[in-house]
Structure formats: C-alpha cells, structure tokens
Design a protein around this motif. Structure first.
Motif, mmCIF file in Angstrom:
data_model
loop_
_atom_site.group_PDB
_atom_site.id
_atom_site.type_symbol
_atom_site.label_atom_id
_atom_site.label_comp_id
_atom_site.label_asym_id
_atom_site.label_seq_id
_atom_site.Cartn_x
_atom_site.Cartn_y
_atom_site.Cartn_z
ATOM 1 N N GLN A 117 21.633 86.835 26.902
ATOM 2 C CA GLN A 117 21.092 88.191 26.788
ATOM 3 C C GLN A 117 22.165 89.196 26.418
ATOM 4 O OE1 GLN A 117 18.795 88.015 30.715
ATOM 5 N NE2 GLN A 117 17.398 89.181 29.410
ATOM 6 N N ARG A 118 21.734 90.244 25.718
ATOM 7 C CA ARG A 118 22.660 91.267 25.254
ATOM 8 C C ARG A 118 22.088 92.656 25.513
ATOM 9 N NH1 ARG A 118 22.736 87.299 21.255
ATOM 10 N NH2 ARG A 118 21.125 88.369 20.030
ATOM 11 N N TRP A 153 25.835 90.157 27.876
ATOM 12 C CA TRP A 153 26.852 90.719 26.985
ATOM 13 C C TRP A 153 26.543 92.201 26.796
ATOM 14 C CZ3 TRP A 153 31.141 88.204 25.512
ATOM 15 C CH2 TRP A 153 31.147 86.803 25.573
ATOM 16 N N VAL A 154 27.573 93.036 26.895
ATOM 17 C CA VAL A 154 27.406 94.487 26.757
ATOM 18 C C VAL A 154 28.286 94.943 25.602
ATOM 19 C CG1 VAL A 154 27.476 96.707 27.924
ATOM 20 C CG2 VAL A 154 27.011 94.624 29.238
ATOM 21 N N ILE A 155 27.649 95.529 24.581
ATOM 22 C CA ILE A 155 28.315 95.705 23.285
ATOM 23 C C ILE A 155 28.183 97.140 22.785
ATOM 24 C CG2 ILE A 155 28.312 94.973 20.860
ATOM 25 C CD1 ILE A 155 26.716 92.422 22.055
ATOM 26 N N ASP A 156 29.292 97.717 22.400
ATOM 27 C CA ASP A 156 29.277 98.957 21.620
ATOM 28 C C ASP A 156 29.946 98.646 20.287
ATOM 29 O OD1 ASP A 156 29.276 101.493 20.572
ATOM 30 O OD2 ASP A 156 29.957 102.453 22.414
ATOM 31 N N PRO A 157 29.185 98.599 19.201
ATOM 32 C CA PRO A 157 29.772 98.208 17.918
ATOM 33 C C PRO A 157 30.810 99.195 17.411
ATOM 34 C CG PRO A 157 27.531 99.005 17.624
ATOM 35 C CD PRO A 157 27.747 98.857 19.097
ATOM 36 N N ILE A 158 30.555 100.488 17.607
ATOM 37 C CA ILE A 158 31.539 101.512 17.260
ATOM 38 C C ILE A 158 31.527 102.557 18.366
ATOM 39 C CG2 ILE A 158 32.322 103.239 15.613
ATOM 40 C CD1 ILE A 158 30.939 101.779 13.398
ATOM 41 N N ASP A 159 32.504 102.502 19.233
ATOM 42 C CA ASP A 159 32.672 103.564 20.216
ATOM 43 C C ASP A 159 33.571 104.620 19.590
ATOM 44 O OD1 ASP A 159 32.248 104.628 22.881
ATOM 45 O OD2 ASP A 159 34.407 104.350 23.124
ATOM 46 N N GLY A 160 33.014 105.808 19.401
ATOM 47 C CA GLY A 160 33.715 106.843 18.649
ATOM 48 C C GLY A 160 33.128 106.995 17.263
ATOM 49 N N THR A 161 31.808 106.975 17.166
ATOM 50 C CA THR A 161 31.156 107.073 15.856
ATOM 51 C C THR A 161 31.487 108.380 15.150
ATOM 52 O OG1 THR A 161 29.330 105.627 16.502
ATOM 53 C CG2 THR A 161 28.922 107.122 14.673
ATOM 54 N N VAL A 199 35.768 98.825 18.948
ATOM 55 C CA VAL A 199 34.719 97.848 19.219
ATOM 56 C C VAL A 199 34.868 97.448 20.680
ATOM 57 C CG1 VAL A 199 33.761 95.595 18.623
ATOM 58 C CG2 VAL A 199 34.894 96.985 16.861
ATOM 59 N N SER A 200 33.783 97.504 21.435
ATOM 60 C CA SER A 200 33.845 97.181 22.859
ATOM 61 C C SER A 200 32.865 96.055 23.176
ATOM 62 C CB SER A 200 33.501 98.421 23.696
ATOM 63 O OG SER A 200 33.497 98.114 25.076
ATOM 64 N N ILE A 201 33.381 94.982 23.779
ATOM 65 C CA ILE A 201 32.555 93.829 24.146
ATOM 66 C C ILE A 201 32.916 93.408 25.563
ATOM 67 C CG2 ILE A 201 31.903 91.461 23.599
ATOM 68 C CD1 ILE A 201 32.797 91.945 20.722
ATOM 69 N N VAL A 228 28.807 108.232 31.054
ATOM 70 C CA VAL A 228 28.633 107.567 29.767
ATOM 71 C C VAL A 228 27.623 106.430 29.906
ATOM 72 C CG1 VAL A 228 30.907 108.144 28.850
ATOM 73 C CG2 VAL A 228 30.634 106.089 30.251
ATOM 74 N N SER A 229 27.275 105.826 28.785
ATOM 75 C CA SER A 229 26.356 104.690 28.764
ATOM 76 C C SER A 229 27.110 103.394 29.092
ATOM 77 C CB SER A 229 25.698 104.573 27.392
ATOM 78 O OG SER A 229 24.891 105.709 27.124
ATOM 79 N N PRO A 230 26.390 102.358 29.539
ATOM 80 C CA PRO A 230 27.075 101.121 29.947
ATOM 81 C C PRO A 230 27.912 100.498 28.846
ATOM 82 C CG PRO A 230 24.674 100.828 29.871
ATOM 83 C CD PRO A 230 24.940 102.289 29.787
ATOM 84 N N TRP A 231 27.431 100.551 27.607
ATOM 85 C CA TRP A 231 28.185 99.923 26.511
ATOM 86 C C TRP A 231 29.473 100.686 26.213
ATOM 87 C CZ3 TRP A 231 22.826 100.814 25.858
ATOM 88 C CH2 TRP A 231 22.490 102.117 25.456
ATOM 89 N N ASP A 232 29.549 101.971 26.597
ATOM 90 C CA ASP A 232 30.762 102.754 26.359
ATOM 91 C C ASP A 232 31.917 102.316 27.259
ATOM 92 O OD1 ASP A 232 29.569 104.576 24.471
ATOM 93 O OD2 ASP A 232 28.621 105.600 26.148
#
Length: 273
Positions: free
Chosen positions: A64-65, A84-92, A104-106, A209-213
């Motif tokens: 799960q993601r 898995w907790v993912i932020d593809p671009i933190d700092g858009t 990128v945060s994983i 902030v949000s969890p992916w951040d």
C-alpha cells in the motif's frame, strides 16, 4: 524484504526520480495548475509520483502507498499495517520558480513506526537516509543533530500553509520565535528542513504539514539525535509518525523550552479573541 534492502530500493528510486525532476527543470516544458485553488502542482509532480509508484509496484507488488498526487486518501493511515509514504516533489513552488530546495521523499512505515526514510535533493546533490534504530546519513556519512542548549542561539525553521486565512494565528508563534531565538528560516521544503535539523544546520523546526511532507525527514532527524514530537497530543487511531499537525523537532535540550514558548504563543492568540 529486509529493511536494508528496502532502503537501497528507495534510494535507487529517489535518485531516478531526481533525475526526472532535473530534466524537467532544464526543459522548462511542464505545466502548472492549482489544487483547491491555492496549492501549486505541476505535471512533473504527477509524472514523478507515477514513476515512484511503478518502481515500487514492480519490486514489491501490492504494497500500500500514501502519496501526494496519486494516492492521497489519508484513511489508509488508520487501516494499513505497512505503508509507503511518498512526496514526489516536496517544494513544488521552489521547483517551479527555479530554486534549489526541492526533494523527493520516500518513507516506509510498518506497525505505526517509520522504519526507513530517504530524502533526495537533486539540485543540492544530497541524499539523506535513515533506518530505524541504526542512525542517519547524508551521502553515506553519519550526521548528528545540534547539541545546543541555548534557545537564544537557535536558528529555527518553519513554514506556512497555502491558505492565507490560516496564516494569521501563526504570526504569534513567529513573533515569539523571533523574540526569543536567533532567527528564522523558511526554505519551502519540510523534508529538507527536517534534514537540516538532522545535520545541525537548523537547531529546530516546527510546522503543521501533510504526512508525505515529513514522514521520511522526521525519522532522519530522530535517528540523527534530534528530539521529535508534537505540541499537543495526537488523536487516537493515527500513528504519531504520520500525524503532521503541530510538529516540533529540535535539539534535545531545547525541545521542552521551545514547546512551552510556542504553546504560550497559542494561548496568547486565544486570549486575544
């Protein structure tokens, strides 16, 4: 798959995602739009989220993601045993404006605890990693949080929500920090702010902030010796490692004092109404 192997996989994926981000910046062909009218998102965010999800699915099918663009349903935080907790671009916003604080945060969370974290900053040439109980590293070298004990000498990172009407209540916190600490930095990437605490560039960081951040960054900071927590109790049913409201991460010796300062600022805000 063992945590070390999962970490190696996450690092490989994050670096590939970083290459995609750099290429997109260089080509300047990406489109921009706003979610909910206020939060900037680009088609690169979606493309990188897709890339990360495909790579994880290929290696670990069915896991799960929770990710900012493709799988943002936070209900999974209450139900998933592993995630898995993912932020593809933190700092858009930084990415779109040509600034370097982009990451990128994983993270991988199991039984409510973050077990590994990767924060890769492609424009800075830095990759931060951590394994639960085993320390934290930047580009393969061990890092350590600040050991400061003097609040007046602290450099503090923070950020502000996209919604302008949510900002005024936070001004008292900011004023309190500016009156009692050395200064404030606002770099536009929670993941990298947390990594800056982890390596002692910042003495503390607070924000909602949000969890992916923050999921990867808070483990990196904790494993580097920072004290991590929240200004107020977390709600039942959501792991503290995924609850992003009122985060406070700092050098251990100033954590309690800084928390008291921020809560006092909140109390003053309430009394003003």
């Amino acid at each position: 798959m063992l945590p070390q192997r999962r970490l190696e996989l996450a690092v490989s994926i994050a670096r590939e995602a970083g290459e995609r981000i750099v290429e997109a910046r260089q080509s300047q062909t990406f489109n921009q739009q706003f979610k909910s009218g206020q939060e900037l998102v680009t088609d690169v965010d979606v493309a990188v989220d897709t890339l990360i999800s495909e790579r994880l699915e290929a290696s670990l099918p069915g896991e799960q993601r929770l990710s900012e663009e493709l799988a943002p349903d936070r209900e999974v935080m209450r139900t998933a045993d592993a995630l898995w907790v993912i932020d593809p671009i933190d700092g858009t916003v930084n990415f779109a404006h040509g600034l370097h604080h982009v990451a990128v945060s994983i993270a991988w969370v199991s039984e409510g605890k973050t077990r590994l974290g990767v924060v890769h900053a492609p424009f800075l040439g830095e990759t931060y990693t951590a394994l639960y109980g085993q320390g934290a590293w930047r580009n393969g070298k061990a890092i350590h949080a600040s050991r400061t004990t003097n609040l007046e000498r602290c450099l503090v990172g923070t950020g502000f929500p996209y919604r302008r009407d949510s900002r005024p209540p936070l001004m008292r916190r900011l004023v309190a920090i500016l009156e009692h600490c050395q200064d404030v930095r606002r770099n536009g990437s929670a993941a990298l702010d947390l990594c800056d605490v982890a390596c002692g560039r910042l003495d503390a960081y607070y924000e909602s902030v949000s969890p992916w951040d923050f999921a990867a960054g808070v483990l990196i900071a904790r494993e580097a010796g920072a004290r991590t927590g929240h200004l107020y109790p977390c709600p039942e049913g959501i792991p503290g490692d995924l609850y992003g409201e009122n985060l406070l991460v700092s050098a251990p010796e100033i954590h309690a004092e800084l928390g008291d300062l921020l809560r006092a600022a909140d109390a003053n805000e309430l009394r003003s109404y």
